[in-house]
Each structure stands twice: as C-alpha cells, then as structure tokens.
Design a protein around this motif. Structure first.
Motif, PDB file in Angstrom:
ATOM      1  N   GLU A 122       4.261  16.352   8.487  1.00  0.00           N
ATOM      2  CA  GLU A 122       5.368  16.496   7.923  1.00  0.00           C
ATOM      3  C   GLU A 122       6.625  16.725   8.915  1.00  0.00           C
ATOM      4  N   GLN A 123       6.089  16.917   9.758  1.00  0.00           N
ATOM      5  CA  GLN A 123       7.618  17.323  11.234  1.00  0.00           C
ATOM      6  C   GLN A 123       7.819  15.736  11.890  1.00  0.00           C
ATOM      7  N   MET A 158       0.317  -1.195   0.212  1.00  0.00           N
ATOM      8  CA  MET A 158       0.216  -0.270  -0.257  1.00  0.00           C
ATOM      9  C   MET A 158       0.866   1.363  -0.209  1.00  0.00           C
ATOM     10  N   ASP A 159       2.312   1.165  -0.782  1.00  0.00           N
ATOM     11  CA  ASP A 159       3.434   2.126  -0.060  1.00  0.00           C
ATOM     12  C   ASP A 159       2.965   2.788   1.098  1.00  0.00           C
ATOM     13  N   ARG A 160       2.830   2.034   2.201  1.00  0.00           N
ATOM     14  CA  ARG A 160       2.679   2.529   3.930  1.00  0.00           C
ATOM     15  C   ARG A 160       4.288   1.499   4.129  1.00  0.00           C
ATOM     16  N   ARG A 161       4.712   2.155   3.727  1.00  0.00           N
ATOM     17  CA  ARG A 161       6.832   1.820   3.971  1.00  0.00           C
ATOM     18  C   ARG A 161       7.848   2.969   5.223  1.00  0.00           C
ATOM     19  N   GLY A 162       6.781   3.468   5.724  1.00  0.00           N
ATOM     20  CA  GLY A 162       7.614   3.932   7.084  1.00  0.00           C
ATOM     21  C   GLY A 162       7.028   5.305   7.003  1.00  0.00           C
ATOM     22  N   GLN A 163       8.570   6.006   8.254  1.00  0.00           N
ATOM     23  CA  GLN A 163       8.559   7.293   8.298  1.00  0.00           C
ATOM     24  C   GLN A 163       8.619   8.350   6.959  1.00  0.00           C
ATOM     25  N   LYS A 164       9.129   7.409   6.635  1.00  0.00           N
ATOM     26  CA  LYS A 164      10.312   8.431   5.425  1.00  0.00           C
ATOM     27  C   LYS A 164       8.997   8.481   3.826  1.00  0.00           C
TER      28      LYS A 164
END
Length: 692
Positions: A569-570, A553-559
């Motif tokens: 954004e922070q 799902m392209d939920r790959r973490g903080q990045k």
C-alpha cells in the motif's frame, strides 16, 4: 593608492590599510591574486603608520573560490597556505570585508582573518563537495571551531550557501552592513578593533564548540545514517565527514594534516575528475559555435501552450515561476479543468512544504489564462505544443498555429522523438519552428533538449537557449533524429534490458546492477513508475512483448499495485514470483534457454551500447560535443555525476576496452553491438571523445 600587481592595490586610509583585489569575474584565488595578497600584506605590515588591514574585493563578489583551472598544474606563485599563514599570524588586525559570495577558498581566506564583516546580501559556503572534493585549505578544521560540528557537517557535505544573517547568528560573521557602505564600515570597524585593543582572534585557537562534541562518535554516526540516501555512491561527503571528525578529535595541526591527505586522495580520484569535468561541461553546453553573442535574440513576453495535460501543465509552471504570463489551451472544458487542478495542487504542495508563500501561489496562478479558444494565442511570442505524440495531430495543429500566430512568434514542439522538420513543414514559416523537449515532470526536471530543425533560424535558437536559462533549465542544443540524443541512447539500454531478462537475468537483477552503478532506479522500476500501459491499448495488444503480457494481466505498474514488481500500500517494491514465471514461460515460447547472467554482463550490455550510440550521434553531428551528451544524461536520465556522463565514462575506462566488449558481444548477439566507426577510429588512434 599603490598598485601591488595587475589585480591587487593597497590604499592607506589614515591608519587603516585597505588591500583590494580585482580579478574578474569572481576574484578566484589564482597565482596572481595570491601573490598580490602576499605582497600587499607585506607592505601593509611593514608600514608603521598602518594599525590594521581590511581585505576587500572589487566587482560583484568577494573571493568566490579557488581557480580550478590550476588544478593538476605545477604550482605557481605562493600557495594559499602561505598567504593564510601570513594573514593569520599578522601582528596587526586583519578584517575581511565580504560582499557577494565568500565560497570555498574565499571563505577559507576569510576564516584566517581576525574579524569578518559582511553585507546583508552576502553568502558564505564551502561547496567543494560539488566538485568531488573537500575544503583543502583548513576549511574543515576552522569552520567547526567557529560554527560547531553539527552546522559544519551540513555545510561541507551539502555545499550550501549560508545567508549573511545566518552566518552572523552562528558566529561566522562579526558585523552586518549594507553594500554601499561596506568599505567605509569595514575601515571604521577595523579602527574600532584597534582603539579597543581587541585581541588578534585566531579561529584555529577556538576549542569550545569542538570540545563539546569530543568523544561523541554517535553524533557522526547519526549524521551518516540520516544522510545515507543523499550521499549514496559519492566519496566526497564521507571524506568531508572524516575531516570534521578530525577537527573534533585531533589537535589543529594534526587535523590539518588529515584534511590535506584526504583532499589529495579525492583530487587524484576518478570521482572528482568526473565532477570537475562536468562543472566545465555544464557551462560549455550553452555555447553554440555558429550562434554567437552577435546573433539577435527575439523579445519573448507572453507564452502560449497547447495542451494542459501532464507535460503542458508542467511546462506552464516553468514560465509562471519565472513571471511570464501564460495562456494555456485545451480542447475540452473537462481536460482544461483537470489541468488547472493539477497545476494548483502542485503549487499548494510546494507551499505546504514552506517553499512558496500563499501569496506566491496566487501570484503565479494569476498569470495563467485558461481557454478553449486557440485564437487567444494570437499575441503570444512563443507557442509550445504539448499534445498527443502523433505526427498527424501535431502537423494539423501547426497548420492552425501558422494561421493564428503573429509574425515573429516562435512555434515550438515538445515532441520527444518525432521529426521536427516534418512538423515544421506543416507551417509556412519553418524558420520559426524549434523543438523544446521538456522532460517529465517538466516543472521538476532540469534538462531541456533544444532541437534545431534544418531551417530553424539562428535568432530562434539563441532565444530558446536564453529562455531555458531564465526558466532554470539546463539546455543542450541537439539535431533532428529519432529520439534526439537522450531517448535515442536510452532505447539501446531498454532493448538490452528486455533481452537480458529473456536470457536469464530477472528484472530486479538488472535494476540492482544499474542502481549500484549510481542510477536512481533501474529500467524496470522506472517502467513501473511511469506505468506499463503508457501508449498501450488492450484492443491492439498482441502479447508479443513482456510488457503487453503484463498489461493484459492488469499488472500496469505502481498505480495498479503490480507491474514488474509487486507493491504494497505504500508502493514499496518486492520481486514478484508471478512475473518470474511469466518471464520463464515467455522465454520458453521463444525457444530461449535461461542461463546465469553475470552482473558484469548486465552492466556491459546496458551501458556500452549507449556509449556506442553516443559515438554515432557525434559522428552524425546531432550533438555539438561529447560533453553535451554527458550533460543531457546527468540532468535528464539520472546518470551519476560522479561518473561524469556516458562519454567521459568511456574515456575513463578506455575506448579500447569499450570497443573490445562491443566486438565480443557482436560475435555473440549480432548487429545490435556493431561498433560505431567513430569508436573504432578513436580507439585505434588512442584518442578520447573529449579530444574531439
């Protein structure tokens, strides 16, 4: 010169008595030292020819603290308070002559002297907080009276060692001198005090600096707020703050009583016991029973590193920081340039923070030789590979290094889980092969697992341990097994964390419980930080795990702004309703029924299997001591030091309770919770891991 006892002697220089302490290695305030000071002072005060006393230490340091081996034992000899009273109330001036370090009880001893002289290289501090304690001999009451409450708060809650120049500026030291002339200058200073008829200045009677803060609770409230994150979970910083508050608001004797009450409470608590245990464990970890001081170490002057990625670059920085020339090799110019750019950026960031000068940065970068030619490693004394975590890749590389490296060179692998013996077999010199498992980021993390192969030579082991100390690491020697010690135990926690979310707990529930336990972050937040796609390949993804589904799902973490959590954004995290639904759907497809999972079950299932795995590791001889496992977990995985480490934590709560929980969960969830034979054995005998 008159010997007072085995560790103390008294010399009279005309009208000045010099009371010298010599109790190696650090002149700790043992019963013998305290007795020597008392008896020496009594003799000096009784001598009418003596007009003043200088208290000085032989060896490399002034008194560097209490003798913590005496903690919890029946009192012997005079108490430190008795000795302090004798000095403070002496009718003749007493001058403390400080060199090396005056720490803890040593500084508290110096504070009862009427004057203090120190070498310019000396340092002073009250580091008891690092043992889960507070200064228990008047330090919290005298220090703010001489340096002010603000400075005292910082010193007692951080344990910071203050340089002599700063100590002089804040009034803690009256005169600075050189190491070579300390004794002569201290005698001359004492003689001047007598000649000028200076007062017998008692710190306890100073009130100006504490009076200025009296009736200003906002000072302490602001300090607590500013340091809340740093003090999270620890008892000792708060207790130290309360003592400084007492120094400000109460008369000296009442403040002293408050200090003693709070000290005793900490001393008898589990946190200080754990931190004192860790203090000794972190020293014992360097001791390898079959690799003694008579084992020769190999000369290491030049370092070679294969791989300039995140790990290779970080490893290089450790050696550059310690002054070693490093040759770093990559397979492509693009990868090499990228690695050099990262190293430079890391140094520049440090310089911007004022921790390095521009000249320091250039000096370190000048020690680095980048190349695409593996042959340039021919003169390296130690070569560390930090390439892709693949056995075939590493074996091929070690075959090449075997042909290139000079005789006597150490060949090290940075593998985090692969079999070091199999890697060593690719070389004709397996005795020269060792695992050096650095932790990411390698230039920051303190832990180094030194992995001993079946054929690793003892001089190679000793050299690796010594090098670890030189580059500022905490090293633990471990044996070869999947994941070694740290990652092998971590795998138990990660497995249960994943199972818990399918049972009904949500990622932020699991993370919160472990954060409240004392970890810097939970397993799901940690995965988001590292990147869920680490090692994931879309073409091979089968959607068989939650991680794969999220990556798809392209939920790959903080990045990516999304992983287990949603990020702004922070990179501030917040629970994700999308992930919650994904988990519910995934669990339903597996036929799992969601239920309410208690915080206690989350903690038990994450922590107890780790302890159980630690028992297996000990039984297999893959760690030398249970305390080594604890050192690994404190330094490499964020285990809270106030809980000592997983093995001493198990001892603290009782192995019978750990075993009972494992059996209970085994009945519910199967063989993953099968108790280790060693755990069963120790629990049945009423013994602890620390007894092994």
């Amino acid at each position: 010169m008159t010997a007072i006892n085995a560790v103390t002697d008294l010399t009279v220089d005309a009208d000045i008595a010099v009371l010298s302490l010599d109790s190696p290695p650090v002149n700790a305030l043992s019963a013998a030292v305290r007795s020597g000071i008392r008896d020496g002072m009594a003799r000096a005060l009784a001598d009418d020819a003596v007009k003043a006393v200088v208290l000085i230490c032989a060896g490399k340091t002034f008194v560097a603290g209490a003798d913590i081996t005496e903690f919890g034992k029946p009192p012997a000899g005079p108490s430190l308070a008795e000795v302090q009273a004798m000095i403070e109330d002496a009718p003749k001036p007493v001058v403390a002559a400080i060199h090396g370090t005056a720490l803890g009880g040593g500084l508290e001893l110096a504070l009862v002297c009427h004057y203090r002289i120190a070498t310019r290289s000396a340092k002073c501090g009250l580091p008891e907080v690092n043992l889960g304690l507070l200064p228990g001999a008047g330090g919290t009451q005298r220090l703010p009276r001489i340096v002010g409450p603000e400075q005292a708060l910082e010193m007692v809650t951080s344990g910071t060692h203050v340089a002599a120049s700063a100590a002089a500026e804040m009034g803690l030291v009256d005169l600075l001198t050189d190491d070579a002339s300390l004794r002569a200058d201290a005698v001359a200073f004492a003689r001047k005090v007598v000649a000028e008829k200076r007062p017998l200045r008692k710190v306890r009677e100073s009130d100006d600096k504490v009076a200025a803060a009296r009736g200003k609770p906002e000072l302490f409230a602001a300090f607590r707020k500013a340091n809340a994150r740093r003090f999270r979970g620890f008892d000792a910083p708060e207790f130290n703050i309360r003592c400084i508050e007492a120094a400000v608001e109460l008369p000296f004797e009442a403040g002293l009583k408050r200090e003693r009450e709070l000290f005793t409470e900490l001393l008898n608590g589990t946190q200080s016991a754990a931190q004192r245990y860790y203090f000794f464990a972190s020293r014992q970890v360097w001791n390898v029973p079959d690799v003694g001081a008579d084992t020769p170490a190999l000369a290491v002057r030049r370092i070679g590193i294969v791989g300039a990625g995140t790990m290779g670059g970080g490893i290089a920085m450790n050696f550059l920081n310690a002054g070693y020339p490093v040759t770093i090799v990559e397979s492509s110019q693009q990868a090499l340039d990228r690695g050099l750019k990262t190293i430079r950026a890391n140094y520049d960031n440090t310089a911007r923070k004022g921790r390095l000068s521009a000249a320091d940065v250039e000096a370190r970068m000048a020690l680095l030789t980048p190349t695409l030619d593996l042959q340039l490693l021919a003169d390296a004394d130690l070569i560390i590979e930090a390439v892709f975590e693949n056995m075939e890749v590493k074996q091929e590389l070690f075959g090449k290094l075997d042909r290139i490296a000079k005789a006597g060179a150490i060949l090290a692998t940075n593998t985090s889980a692969l079999d070091v013996n199999v890697i060593a077999a690719a070389s004709s010199r397996p005795e020269a092969v060792i695992g050096l498992h650095f932790f990411s980021p390698a230039n920051v993390m303190k832990l180094l697992e030194v992995v001993r192969g079946d054929k690793t030579a003892k001089p190679v082991i000793r050299t690796a341990m010594e090098l670890a100390r030189k580059i500022g690491k905490v090293a633990a020697l471990v044996g070869v097994c999947p994941g070694f010690v740290g990652n092998r135990m971590l795998a138990q926690r990660q497995r249960e964390a994943q199972k818990l979310v399918l049972d009904g707990a949500l990622p932020w529930d699991v993370d919160r419980v472990l954060y409240d336990f004392g970890f810097p972050m939970g397993p799901f937040a940690m995965s988001d930080l590292a990147g869920l796609d680490l090692g994931w390949v879309r073409e091979k993804s089968s959607g068989s795990t939650l991680r794969e589904v999220l990556c798809e799902m392209d939920r790959r973490g903080q990045k990516a702004g999304a992983g287990y959590y949603d990020y702004d954004e922070q990179r501030n995290a917040k629970p994700s309703p999308v992930v919650e639904q994904v988990i519910r759907d995934f669990a339903a497809k597996q036929g799992r029924n969601s239920r309410v999972v208690s915080e206690q079950e989350i903690l038990d299932r994450c922590i107890y299997p780790m302890i159980n795995e630690g028992a297996k590791i000990l039984q297999e001889g893959k760690a030398i001591r249970a305390s080594d496992i604890d050192v690994i977990w404190v330094n490499g995985y964020g285990w809270p030091v106030y809980r000592g480490g997983p093995m001493i934590y198990a001892d603290t709560i009782g192995l019978d309770k750990v075993l009972a929980a494992m059996r209970r969960y085994e009945a519910l969830y199967g063989a993953d919770f099968a108790p280790a034979p060693l755990l069963e054995e120790l629990a049945a005998q009423g013994r602890r891991f620390a007894d092994l």
